[in-house]
Design a protein around this motif. Sequence first.
Motif, PDB file in Angstrom:
ATOM      1  N   ARG A 284       0.854  -1.181   0.000  1.00  0.00           N
ATOM      2  CA  ARG A 284       0.000   0.000   0.000  1.00  0.00           C
ATOM      3  C   ARG A 284       0.894   1.237   0.000  1.00  0.00           C
ATOM      4  O   ARG A 284       1.990   1.215   0.562  1.00  0.00           O
ATOM      5  CB  ARG A 284      -0.881   0.013   1.246  1.00  0.00           C
ATOM      6  N   GLY A 285       0.387   2.298  -0.613  1.00  0.00           N
ATOM      7  CA  GLY A 285       1.140   3.540  -0.581  1.00  0.00           C
ATOM      8  C   GLY A 285       1.967   3.732  -1.837  1.00  0.00           C
ATOM      9  O   GLY A 285       1.947   2.920  -2.756  1.00  0.00           O
ATOM     10  N   THR A 289       5.640   8.404   0.411  1.00  0.00           N
ATOM     11  CA  THR A 289       5.044   7.987   1.688  1.00  0.00           C
ATOM     12  C   THR A 289       5.984   7.008   2.383  1.00  0.00           C
ATOM     13  O   THR A 289       6.797   6.343   1.746  1.00  0.00           O
ATOM     14  CB  THR A 289       3.690   7.271   1.509  1.00  0.00           C
ATOM     15  N   LEU A 291       4.750   4.481   3.897  1.00  0.00           N
ATOM     16  CA  LEU A 291       4.132   3.161   3.785  1.00  0.00           C
ATOM     17  C   LEU A 291       5.067   2.265   2.971  1.00  0.00           C
ATOM     18  O   LEU A 291       5.990   2.743   2.305  1.00  0.00           O
ATOM     19  CB  LEU A 291       2.765   3.273   3.084  1.00  0.00           C
ATOM     20  N   GLU A 292       4.804   0.951   3.021  1.00  0.00           N
ATOM     21  CA  GLU A 292       5.695   0.018   2.324  1.00  0.00           C
ATOM     22  C   GLU A 292       5.823   0.358   0.833  1.00  0.00           C
ATOM     23  O   GLU A 292       6.893   0.185   0.252  1.00  0.00           O
ATOM     24  CB  GLU A 292       5.190  -1.421   2.498  1.00  0.00           C
ATOM     25  N   GLN A 368       6.122  12.753   8.223  1.00  0.00           N
ATOM     26  CA  GLN A 368       5.942  11.301   8.154  1.00  0.00           C
ATOM     27  C   GLN A 368       7.078  10.586   8.891  1.00  0.00           C
ATOM     28  O   GLN A 368       8.206  11.059   8.913  1.00  0.00           O
ATOM     29  CB  GLN A 368       5.947  10.831   6.705  1.00  0.00           C
ATOM     30  N   ALA A 370       8.364   6.313  10.175  1.00  0.00           N
ATOM     31  CA  ALA A 370       8.090   4.883  10.270  1.00  0.00           C
ATOM     32  C   ALA A 370       9.251   4.245  10.997  1.00  0.00           C
ATOM     33  O   ALA A 370      10.382   4.730  10.961  1.00  0.00           O
ATOM     34  CB  ALA A 370       7.918   4.250   8.892  1.00  0.00           C
ATOM     35  N   VAL A 379       3.824   3.673  11.889  1.00  0.00           N
ATOM     36  CA  VAL A 379       3.963   4.594  10.753  1.00  0.00           C
ATOM     37  C   VAL A 379       2.982   5.751  10.845  1.00  0.00           C
ATOM     38  O   VAL A 379       1.842   5.584  11.304  1.00  0.00           O
ATOM     39  CB  VAL A 379       3.783   3.815   9.410  1.00  0.00           C
ATOM     40  N   TYR A 381       1.861   8.436   7.914  1.00  0.00           N
ATOM     41  CA  TYR A 381       2.106   8.566   6.477  1.00  0.00           C
ATOM     42  C   TYR A 381       1.250   9.654   5.853  1.00  0.00           C
ATOM     43  O   TYR A 381       0.306  10.159   6.469  1.00  0.00           O
ATOM     44  CB  TYR A 381       1.856   7.220   5.788  1.00  0.00           C
ATOM     45  N   TYR A 398       1.200  -1.885  12.371  1.00  0.00           N
ATOM     46  CA  TYR A 398       0.938  -3.053  11.523  1.00  0.00           C
ATOM     47  C   TYR A 398       1.907  -4.169  11.865  1.00  0.00           C
ATOM     48  O   TYR A 398       3.035  -3.915  12.286  1.00  0.00           O
ATOM     49  CB  TYR A 398       1.091  -2.683  10.044  1.00  0.00           C
ATOM     50  N   GLU A 406      -0.405  -3.543   4.930  1.00  0.00           N
ATOM     51  CA  GLU A 406      -0.709  -2.535   5.962  1.00  0.00           C
ATOM     52  C   GLU A 406      -2.205  -2.173   5.976  1.00  0.00           C
ATOM     53  O   GLU A 406      -2.588  -1.025   5.829  1.00  0.00           O
ATOM     54  CB  GLU A 406       0.164  -1.290   5.753  1.00  0.00           C
ATOM     55  N   ASP A 409      -4.877  -1.888  11.193  1.00  0.00           N
ATOM     56  CA  ASP A 409      -4.206  -1.041  12.189  1.00  0.00           C
ATOM     57  C   ASP A 409      -4.455  -1.605  13.583  1.00  0.00           C
ATOM     58  O   ASP A 409      -5.601  -1.687  14.027  1.00  0.00           O
ATOM     59  CB  ASP A 409      -4.750   0.392  12.050  1.00  0.00           C
TER      60      ASP A 409
END
Length: 443
Positions: A284-285, A289, A291-292, A368, A370, A379, A381, A398, A406, A409
């Motif tokens: 995702r992301g 970001t 995110l992964e 942001q 993580a 994280v 994001y 996550y 992700e 939550d």
Amino acid sequence: MRPLLVALPLALALAPVARAAPPNVVVIVGDDMGYADVGFHGCKDIPTPNLDALARSGVRCTNGYVSGPYCSPTRAGLMTGRYQQRFGHEFNPGGGPELGLPLTEATLADRLKAAGYATGLVGKWHLGGADKFQPQKRGFDEFFGFLGGAHSYFPEKKQADTILRGTKPAGETEYLTDAFGREAVAFVDRHKAKPFFLYLAFNAVHTPMHATDARLKKFEGIKDEQRRTYAAMMAAMDENIGKVLDKLRAEKLDGNTLVTFVSDNGGPTMKGTTTNGSVNAPLRGSKRTTLEGGVRVPFLLSWPGTLPAGKVYDHPVIQLDLNATALAAAGVAAKPEWKLDGVNLVPYLTGKEAGRPHETLYWRFGQQMAVRHGDWKLVRYDTAADGGNPGTSPQKLYNLADDIGEKTDLAAKMPEKVKELEAVWKKWDAELAAPLWGGGKKK
Ligand code: CA
């Protein structure tokens, strides 16, 4: 008695040890690639036979990260082996050529050059345009490419000639990805007799979306025009990586060359980024970001005879490690005062070291953040990743071991885990410098 069998090992033991020549190092970087868009991650519509072959010849890291969700920060981390936020290189150095990789930092090229390597950059620099920041002032004997963050792939269509050979306009007319492949092969040819370090930093598949007609024709089955162009650009990069790998084989250098490959960040898939038709699934992301989808990337190392072939490695690693791995391969002992954050991956990838190279990995990109600690990730994001306006999400927790996308939550359910990870991240955050430019304030 069987004297020969006894005498032979003894003779070998007494013979002077022939030191193998240090390996060549080829660090290849793709730009803004989607996590899903390589054959070795299961991509169906864009063949990447040469990257797939590279993966088969070495180790594919499934939890391979970069320390920035943006071009220049990741490249700063790669070149220094340090989290780039330690020296203020948190964002892209926009705002003119006077901004660049701080001169307090030594690059991988500086260190390999000092160890006797021939050093060359072919491709995108993006670590400063002013004279003092240019590649040949940062450890590279040779440079062919451009200094900024993006470039037309049809150089002759540009008004100013900004493809340089050294510091001079190169007069390049070939499709840029092909020109980079050609120059990379020529670099190997010029330096094949002694150890070399080639940093081959493609701008593919970053915008602008430019592809050759012949390659576009190959992908006419892809209906979405942007995806079709992206596929053609990816094919160009894969083909040119193939040319470099073929050259290493032709010169019988492949057994004594460490080749690495990463993308500098994830695919830009959200509004407000330089979207290119990439796909990050199952992550995702997006680029920009934490995110992964912004920071987990295709990640390969190949060094036939030293690293196992066809191995899949699942512990988290980061592009900072490629710097430390290259130094170790070259026989350069990292000094404590260099304060490298990366580690030499070779003992981990060969299985000599059983543990994780990193218990914790960290990110900060403005507001942001993580932290990945074991399989847990905390994280904050950019909410544009969820289709909203740019902004910063609340902290979310996550478990990546069973939730790579992700989606679930766990922050409300596991406040103690949130606290633990927050404390780990804050300790790291306190060691960082304020950003030297961009993004406004720290945090
Ligand atoms: Ca990028």
